[in-house]
Design an enzyme around this catalytic site. Structure first.
Site, PDB file in Angstrom:
ATOM      1  N   LYS A   3      -6.395   3.744   8.854  1.00  0.00           N
ATOM      2  CA  LYS A   3      -5.476   4.708   8.240  1.00  0.00           C
ATOM      3  C   LYS A   3      -6.060   6.119   8.264  1.00  0.00           C
ATOM      4  CE  LYS A   3      -3.283   1.299   5.198  1.00  0.00           C
ATOM      5  NZ  LYS A   3      -3.063   0.851   3.815  1.00  0.00           N
TER       6      LYS A   3
ATOM      7  N   SER B  66       0.804  -1.229   0.000  1.00  0.00           N
ATOM      8  CA  SER B  66       0.000   0.000   0.000  1.00  0.00           C
ATOM      9  C   SER B  66       0.835   1.277   0.000  1.00  0.00           C
ATOM     10  CB  SER B  66      -0.951   0.010   1.205  1.00  0.00           C
ATOM     11  OG  SER B  66      -0.225   0.035   2.408  1.00  0.00           O
TER      12      SER B  66
END
Length: 817
Positions: A734, A691
């Site tokens: 996140k 990611s």
């Protein structure tokens, strides 16, 4: 003169005619005096003839020869050995029953030359065998060896009197020594006959030596056996004696009666206890064995413990569920703030249970960072449902026996932790918390996660078999709740058996509410300040959250609040009781220097420095990525303890940037004349995952074009070589991390747009969340550009080129300082 003849040699040549006495199971050697009982008519007639025809020295002579088979009553010459011993009849005594007792002495070996016809008894012509008398050194050594072996033989053989040893020690003649010793050995008839027929004394001694050695080996083995048997008998007799004494003492003290009372008590429990048919039969069988045992024996203790375990288990004992959904919801909300998903799942279970009545217990798995309330939520669920609560920590468990128990054959064997916990709960339908299920490991003792496959499978756990009990136990009514920080370490088959409910970190408003409702009252009471009015302001709490904690949960927040109350407690004791208002400055005074900086990840916009977002088992984190260039040969250097996947992401990002160099305004010579270094700070912490692809790509483009990156933008996403941004996991965690860090804009993959509903509405309103599909979209949002809409759309030669210096060049593509 021998036997009255003038010349011995002449007599040997002529031969000697004497009567023969056939012997059964005995061989007479020279110098041997033997009593014999004679009953056969021919044998008695032979003795009478010998007594009637004595020689000049007044001695009756007869040949003593053994029969080949003792069972033969009327032997023929072929049934008798043709080698015997000439002997003297010393005494003859008729007995009342018609038999004769005779005492004979062996004198010399003799061979039968001829049988003379005679119906009354055997009359034979014999030839005397002359003994060799020559002595040699070898013969002397052999004599000594035989003396030594015979001494050892006598010491082992208790049937030979010790006086015989002294008698043999005085014999020096080899022939006589051999004949004297062999007379006292228990040898087979054929072995003795072979020694009799051996004319050479030396060969006779050699053979005798071998036979005695063999006998000594046998006697040594016999001695070992006798010693072992004797010890065993002594031990058995001792145990018997002690047991008899013990029983007598127990009888005096009433212990035996106590043992009987104990058995009766077990029988009474068995009558009143509801158990499975298999368990009842097992207890009865073990009880039958227990009655036959001594109450003090080790085996009796083992059997007693086994019976106690079976009877004490809650086979059919269960608590009634609190099926009032509204009341259960109230209890859950009292104990925990937020946590909407797990609460809904429990209330759904109770609603279905109320309708169906019989429902298998669910197997839930709460996955989330530390401190978000996974363990305490399980305890709250037990309170809400009215069930007992048991907890089993699986952290560090690596032995299968911890789950399934040890077999009863092992010393100190016990059931597994599951059965032990159920006994402790006293109910067969508790809320069973399997804490830290992701922290189990495997070694040579087995795989505990494989043992849990049966436990957590609703189709199998109604017949769970513990190794110690060796009985099927029903776990289907148990509500299993597992907790984990991450799913990566849990095997796939085990994940498949659990319903995973992810618990993300708390937002700032949620932390404020939790602190007000739960943490402050708890710490105030724990520090003895319940009777004081202590008010911690919202700015003070926000300062603690921003500057002293950086976590998804509230565990560190609780510790810091506890630290504030400890300082207050000290101040109260020092200055007297008073009401205290804690503002921002006082909180910072109590807690000391701030540990974290709150706000933008970077103080200003910079070239090659990007704020990325990561997801760890501790929750969401800010991950800064740096890229720089230096003169070199076009190498790509990647540092920061990156995993293989992240390194490949960096290489893919580099390949993408090189493929679009002209569109980004990058001179291709840069890739030949400059090295590019990508670094992720906090190099001691391992990092991996795909990611960070967009983050690394943005840092590379910024470093190569010398364009600044906005400090208020954070991003996450995997990239492809074609520049597409692929979806990632942990979006909520996140996003919360970005919010905690004071980030204003978050770039997420467009495919993750569907996950935005999981993010609290307050957070979404405070953040600018931009879904992106291509890397170009990311660059337009992240880079400080004069004309963002035109960046990367067509080849350009304006600005961004490097001419041998790493200084930031003046360029139309770079925003003015």
């Amino acid at each position: 003169m021998f036997f009255g003849r003038d010349d011995k040699k002449e007599a040997q040549k002529r031969g000697l005619t004497v009567p023969l006495l056939p012997l059964r199971d005995i061989i007479v050697f020279p110098h041997m005096v033997v009593p014999l009982f004679v009953g056969r008519e021919k044998s008695i007639a032979a003795l009478k003839d010998a007594m009637a025809h004595k020689g000049p020295d007044d001695k009756a002579v007869i040949l003593l020869a053994a029969q080949k088979k003792a069972k033969t009553n009327d032997p023929t010459p072929d049934d008798i050995f043709h080698f015997g011993t000439l002997g003297h009849v010393i005494q003859l005594l008729p007995l009342p029953d018609g038999t004769v007792k005779v005492l004979v002495e062996g004198v010399r070996r003799a061979k039968v030359k001829k049988f003379h016809p005679n119906d009354a008894f055997f009359m034979v012509e014999v030839e005397e065998v002359e003994e060799q008398t020559e002595k040699t050194v070898e013969l002397e050594a052999l004599v000594r060896s035989v003396h030594s072996v015979f001494e050892a033989f006598v010491k082992l053989n208790k049937r030979i009197p010790p006086e015989m040893l002294m008698q043999v020690a005085s014999i020096d003649d080899p022939a006589r020594l051999a004949d004297t010793i062999v007379a006292h050995l228990s040898l087979k008839l054929n072995d003795k006959q072979a020694l009799l027929e051996t004319e050479s004394p030396a060969k006779r001694l050699e053979k005798l030596y071998e036979l005695m050695q063999g006998e000594i080996e046998i006697l040594q083995v016999e001695k070992k056996i006798r010693t072992r048997v004797k010890k065993q008998m002594e031990k058995t007799q001792k145990e018997y004696y002690l047991n008899e004494q013990m029983q007598a003492i127990q009888k005096e003290l009433g212990e035996r009666d106590e043992f009987k009372n104990e058995i009766q008590e077990i029988e009474e429990k068995l009558k009143n206890k509801r158990m499975s048919k298999e368990a009842t039969l097992k207890v009865k069988k073990e009880l039958k064995k227990l009655r036959m045992m001594s109450p003090m024996s080790a085996e009796a203790t083992v059997v007693r413990n086994y019976i106690d375990w079976i009877i004490s288990l809650p086979w059919y004992d269960e608590t009634q569920d609190r099926l009032d959904v509204t009341e259960a919801e109230t209890v859950l909300n009292e104990d925990h703030y937020g946590l909407k998903k797990p609460k809904e799942r429990i209330l759904e279970y109770l609603a279905v249970q109320q309708l169906v009545k019989k429902l298998k217990g669910p197997v839930l798995c709460f996955v989330g960072p530390p401190g978000v309330g996974k363990t305490s939520l399980a305890r709250s669920i037990a309170r809400a449902t009215g069930r007992k609560f048991v907890r089993l920590s699986l952290g560090g468990v690596r032995d299968e026996a911890e789950i399934r128990g040890h077999r009863r054959t092992y010393i100190g064997a016990m059931p597994g932790k599951l059965i032990q916990s159920l006994k402790k709960a006293g109910s067969n339908n508790p809320v069973f918390l399997l804490d830290e299920i992701d922290k189990m490991s495997t070694d040579f003792r087995g795989d505990p996660s494989a043992a849990l496959l049966e436990v957590l499978d609703p189709e199998q756990n109604h017949t769970f078999n513990d190794h110690y009990l060796d009985l099927d136990y029903d776990l289907s009514k148990v509500m299993f709740i597992c907790t984990a920080n991450t799913m990566h370490n849990i095997p796939g088959p085990l994940q498949d058996r659990m319903e995973v409910i992810r618990i993300a970190g708390y937002t700032e408003p949620e932390k404020l509410s939790i602190a007000r409702r739960y943490l402050i009252p708890k710490e105030q009471e724990a520090n003895g300040l319940s009777d004081l009015k202590v008010d911690i302001s919202d700015p003070a709490l926000r300062t603690i959250i921003h500057r002293y904690t950086r976590e998804s949960g509230v565990r560190s927040l609780e510790r810091e609040i506890g630290g504030v109350f400890r300082k207050i407690a000290r101040d109260v004791l020092k200055n007297g009781k008073r009401d205290i208002d804690v503002d921002r400055k006082m909180a910072m005074k109590f807690l000391g220097t701030p540990r974290y900086r709150y706000g933008m990840a970077e103080a200003e916009d910079q070239v090659g420095i990007v704020t990325g977002l990561a997801w760890t088992e501790l929750g969401g984190e800010i991950l800064t990525t740096e890229a720089t260039i230096m003169p070199g040969k076009g190498k790509l250097i990647i540092t920061g303890k990156l995993g293989e996947v992240m390194q490949e992401s960096a290489q893919a990002a580099m390949s993408y940037v090189r493929s679009r160099a002209e569109r980004f305004g990058i001179d291709r010579k840069v890739f030949e004349n400059y090295d590019i270094h990508v670094h992720l700070p906090e190099g001691a912490i391992p990092k991996d995952g795909p990611s960070a692809g967009v983050t690394i790509c943005t840092a590379l483009v910024s470093a190569l074009t010398r364009v600044l990156i906005r400090r208020d933008v954070a991003m996450t996403g995997e990239i492809t070589l074609r520049g597409r941004v692929l979806p990632i996991g942990g979006l909520k965690e996140k996003t919360l991390a970005a919010h905690r860090a004071g980030i204003k804009t978050v770039l997420i993959p467009k495919a993750n747009k569907k996950d935005l509903k999981d993010i609290p509405l307050k957070i979404r309103k405070q953040l600018r969340i931009v879904p992106v599909e291509f890397v170009d979209d990311v660059l337009r949002e992240a880079l400080v550009l004069e004309k963002p809409e035109e960046f990367g759309r067509k080849p350009t030669t304006d600005g961004g080129k490097l001419g041998g210096t790493t200084e930031l060049p003046a360029s139309p593509a770079v925003a003015p300082a």
